[in-house]
Design an enzyme around this catalytic site. Structure first.
Site, short mmCIF file in Angstrom:
data_model
loop_
_atom_site.label_atom_id
_atom_site.label_comp_id
_atom_site.label_asym_id
_atom_site.label_seq_id
_atom_site.Cartn_x
_atom_site.Cartn_y
_atom_site.Cartn_z
CD GLN A 1 26.37 95.15 50.12
OE1 GLN A 1 27.10 94.16 50.29
NE2 GLN A 1 25.72 95.62 50.90
NE ARG B 1 31.99 86.25 51.72
CZ ARG B 1 31.31 86.67 51.88
NH1 ARG B 1 30.62 86.76 52.64
NH2 ARG B 1 30.25 85.63 50.36
CG HIS C 1 28.06 89.49 47.26
ND1 HIS C 1 29.06 88.86 48.93
CD2 HIS C 1 27.74 90.30 47.76
CE1 HIS C 1 28.42 89.37 49.88
NE2 HIS C 1 26.86 90.44 49.17
CG ASN D 1 26.49 86.20 49.16
OD1 ASN D 1 26.85 85.87 50.65
ND2 ASN D 1 26.05 87.24 49.03
CG ASN E 1 25.93 84.61 54.20
OD1 ASN E 1 27.61 84.05 54.15
ND2 ASN E 1 26.25 85.03 52.86
CD GLU F 1 26.74 88.36 53.82
OE1 GLU F 1 26.18 89.19 54.03
OE2 GLU F 1 27.09 88.43 52.82
CD1 TRP G 1 27.03 93.63 56.23
CD2 TRP G 1 28.23 91.95 55.13
NE1 TRP G 1 26.94 93.51 55.51
CE2 TRP G 1 27.13 93.12 54.61
CE3 TRP G 1 28.94 91.71 54.38
CZ2 TRP G 1 27.21 93.71 53.39
CZ3 TRP G 1 29.28 91.79 53.26
CH2 TRP G 1 28.53 93.06 52.63
CD GLU H 1 21.75 95.58 53.97
OE1 GLU H 1 22.90 95.84 53.41
OE2 GLU H 1 20.58 94.70 53.73
CD1 TRP H 2 22.40 93.90 50.07
CD2 TRP H 2 22.53 94.92 47.89
NE1 TRP H 2 23.89 93.37 49.70
CE2 TRP H 2 23.59 93.94 48.33
CE3 TRP H 2 22.79 95.36 46.45
CZ2 TRP H 2 24.99 93.71 47.64
CZ3 TRP H 2 24.61 94.55 45.64
CH2 TRP H 2 25.95 93.85 46.27
C1 BGC Z 1 24.30 89.38 52.18
C2 BGC Z 1 25.15 91.56 52.16
C3 BGC Z 1 23.91 92.29 52.89
C4 BGC Z 1 24.20 91.77 53.97
C5 BGC Z 1 22.66 92.39 55.49
C6 BGC Z 1 23.52 89.56 52.96
O1 BGC Z 1 21.74 88.91 52.53
O2 BGC Z 1 25.03 89.10 51.52
O3 BGC Z 1 25.21 92.01 50.90
O4 BGC Z 1 24.45 93.64 53.12
O5 BGC Z 1 22.70 89.84 54.40
O6 BGC Z 1 21.42 92.66 54.27
#
Ligand code: BGC
Length: 472
Positions: A16, A75, A120, A164, A308, A376, A420, A427-428
Site C-alpha cells: 500500500q 506497524r 499483508h 494479516n 483489527n 488496526e 490505520w 486502499e486495495w
Molecule cells: C487491511 C488494510 C486496509 C484496511 C482498510 C484492513 O482490512 O489490513 O490493509 O487498508 O483494512 O480497509
C-alpha cells in the site's frame, strides 16, 4: 488509564505504501499482477500501487511523520517478493534486506519499536503460479520465509505478526475475487486458503519458539479482523444464534483454532457440513479441512491477540438464500447497520467506537484474557479532501476513550493501539479514492508530499497526554 509501556502506534502495509514495484530486483506480487491485468476493471480508476506513497525511496518522509506523531511503535509489513523475488530462500535480494534494515534501524534510533507483519496480502507471483495459498505447500514455504525474516531482522524486531487478516485473503481474494489473486471459487477455496494460512502461521510460530525465542525474546501472533456483532433483536433466539454464527465465521474462524481448541468452532463446522449435505456437495468431501495431528499444533500458536477492528453489525438469520455454495450461505446470517450509526467514506464502515470495547470484552472472555494489541482501527475519508477532518478527530477521541474504559473498567489487557493508517495510501480495490491517513499524501505531486491532517495533530496530542500521565 493506559499502562506506561502502552504501544501507541500507526500501521501501514508494504504494497500500500512502498511503490518501487519492480525496483532493485523485486519480484512481482499477486497485487502487482492483479492491478496490471485487465487494466481498469479490477481496481477503482484502473489504479495500481506501482509508485503509491513511494516509501521505498522516500522512507525518511515516513519517519518524519512517525516522529511528528510521537509514536512509540510503528506497524509495517515486509514485501516477501522484495526480499525473496521468487518467494524462496534460494534467491535473497540483498537490496530488499538493506531497505528493511535501514527502516528498522532508523526506527530504533528514534526509540520507535517496529511491529513487523510478514504477510499483508502480497504473495510473490512466483508462488501463486505454484498454486498459491490453495496449495498445501504454501505453509512450509511461508515458514521458510518467516525463518529467514526472524534470522535476518529478529535481533531488533520484537513484535511479529505472521499473517494479516487471513479472513480477507481467504474471502475477498478467493471467494469474491475482489482482491488478489482474484479467484472466484465460492464455498471451497476460502476454507482451503484459510486453512493453509493457519498451518503456515502455526509452523512459523513454532519455528520462532524453538529456534529464536530464547535468544531474541520477541512475541509472535496473527492479526485477526472482526466486526463486533449483536443480535438485531436480543430477545429473539434466532437472532442470538445467528449472531453466534456470524462471529464464529469471522473472529472464530481464525481465533478459535489458535486460542481455544486447535480446531474450527463447532458451530462453524456444523453449519458448513449441514449446507454441504443440503446441497449434495461431494459425498464425504469436506469443505472445511481438518488439521493434521502430525503438524505443529495450531492451539497455542500466539503470544498475544492481534485484533483489527473497524466496524459493527446487527445480525439476524439469512432468509431464503441458502441455495448457493458460499461462505455467506454457510454462515446463514444477515448483517445490517443500525440506522443511528454514522457511516464514513466507504459504505461498509459504520462508525461504532463502542463496538470496539464490546469486542475487547468478548475477546477477554472467550479467549482466556490474552494480552491484546489493537493492530488496526481507522476512519475513511472519500470525496473532497478535508484536512480539518473533525469527524475523524472525534472518532479517534471516542475510540481511545472506549479502549481506556476496556482497560480501566473491564480489565481487558490491552497492550497497544495502532491507528490505520500512518498516511493515505493505496486502499486495495478502492485505489486512492479512500483515504485512511493521519497524514495526507499528494499523489499528484512527484515528491509525494505528506501533510498532517487535524486528526494527526490530535492523535499526537492524545499520545503525548497519556504518555506524560504515565511517566509522571
Ligand atoms: C487491511 C488494510 C486496509 C484496511 C482498510 C484492513 O482490512 O489490513 O490493509 O487498508 O483494512 O480497509
Amino acid at each position: 488509564m493506559f499502562p506506561c509501556d502502552f504501544a501507541w502506534g500507526a500501521a501501514t502495509a508494504a504494497y500500500q505504501i512502498e511503490g518501487g514495484w519492480d525496483s532493485d530486483n523485486k519480484g512481482p506480487s499477486i497485487w502487482d499482477t492483479f492491478c496490471h491485468q485487465d487494466k481498469g476493471s479490477r481496481v477503482s480508476g484502473g489504479q495500481n500501487a506501482d509508485v503509491t506513497c513511494s516509501s521505498y525511496v522516500m522512507w525518511e518522509k515516513d519517519l518524519q511523520c512517525i516522529q511528528q506523531l510521537g509514536l512509540t511503535h510503528y506497524r509495517m509489513s515486509l514485501s516477501w517478493a522484495r526480499l525473496l523475488p521468487d518467494g524462496t530462500t534460494k534467491n535473497v535480494n540483498q537490496k530488499g534486506v538493506q531497505y528493511y534494515n535501514k527502516v528498522i534501524n532508523d526506527l530504533l534510533l528514534r526509540k520507535v519499536s517496529p511491529m513487523v507483519t510478514l504477510y499483508h496480502f502480497d504473495l510473490p507471483q512466483a508462488l501463486q503460479e505454484q498454486g498459491g495459498w490453495k496449495s498445501s505447500n504454501m505453509a512450509t514455504l511461508f515458514d521458510s520465509y518467516a525463518r529467514f525474516c526472524f534470522q535476518t531482522f529478529g535481533d531488533r524486531v520484537k513484535l511479529w505478526i505472521t499473517i494479516n487478516e487471513p479472513y480477507v485473503c481467504a474471502k475477498l481474494g478467493h471467494e469474491d475475487g475482489v482482491h488478489a489473486p482474484g479467484v472466484k471459487e465460492p464455498g471451497t477455496a476460502a476454507y482451503l486458503v484459510g486453512h493453509n494460512m493457519l498451518r503456515g502461521h502455526a509452523m512459523a510460530w513454532h519455528s520462532y519458539d524453538t529456534l529464536y525465542r530464547s535468544k531474541q525474546k520477541g512475541a509472535v501472533s496473527i492479526a485477526i479482523n472482526s466486526d463486533w456483532a449483536e443480535p438485531l433483536d436480543p430477545s429473539d433466539a434466532e437472532d442470538v444464534t445467528a449472531t453466534k454464527r456470524y462471529l464464529a465465521f469471522t473472529l472464530g474462524w481464525f481465533a478459535w483454532p489458535v486460542f481455544v481448541t486447535g480446531d474450527y468452532p463447532e458451530i462453524m463446522r456444523a453449519a458448513v457440513d449441514a449446507q454441504s449435505k443440503k446441497l449434495g456437495y461431494g459425498g464425504d468431501r469436506c469443505r472445511l479441512p481438518t488439521f493434521s495431528q502430525d503438524e505443529p499444533a495450531i492451539l497455542g500458536s500466539a503470544d498475544f491477540f492481534a485484533l483489527n477492528y473497524y466496524t459493527s453489525r446487527k445480525v439476524k438469520p439469512r432468509r431464503g438464500s441458502g441455495q448457493m455454495l458460499c461462505v455467506k450461505s454457510d454462515q446463514d446470517a444477515e448483517d445490517v447497520m443500525d440506522p443511528s450509526w454514522p457511516v464514513c467514506g466507504v459504505s461498509w464502515l459504520a462508525v461504532v467506537p463502542h463496538g470496539l470495547r464490546k469486542l475487547l470484552c468478548y475477546v477477554k472472555e472467550t479467549f482466556n484474557n490474552p494480552e491484546v494489541y489493537i493492530t488496526e482501527n481507522g476512519f475513511a475519508q472519500t470525496g473532497p479532501l478535508q484536512m480539518e477532518d473533525s469527524e475523524r478527530c472525534r472518532f479517534y477521541q471516542d475510540t481511545i476513550n472506549e479502549v481506556a474504559n476496556a482497560i480501566g473498567k473491564d480489565g481487558v489487557n490491552v497492550r497497544g493501539y495502532f491507528a490505520w493508517s500512518l498516511m493515505d495510501n493505496f486502499e486495495w480495490a478502492d485505489g486512492f479514492s479512500t483515504r485512511f491517513g493521519l497524514f495526507h499524501v499528494d499523489f499528484s505531486d512527484p515528491e509525494r508530499t505528506r501533510s498532517i491532517y487535524r486528526s494527526g495533530r490530535e492523535y499526537a496530542q492524545i499520545i503525548s497526554k497519556y504518555r506524560s500521565q504515565t511517566s509522571s
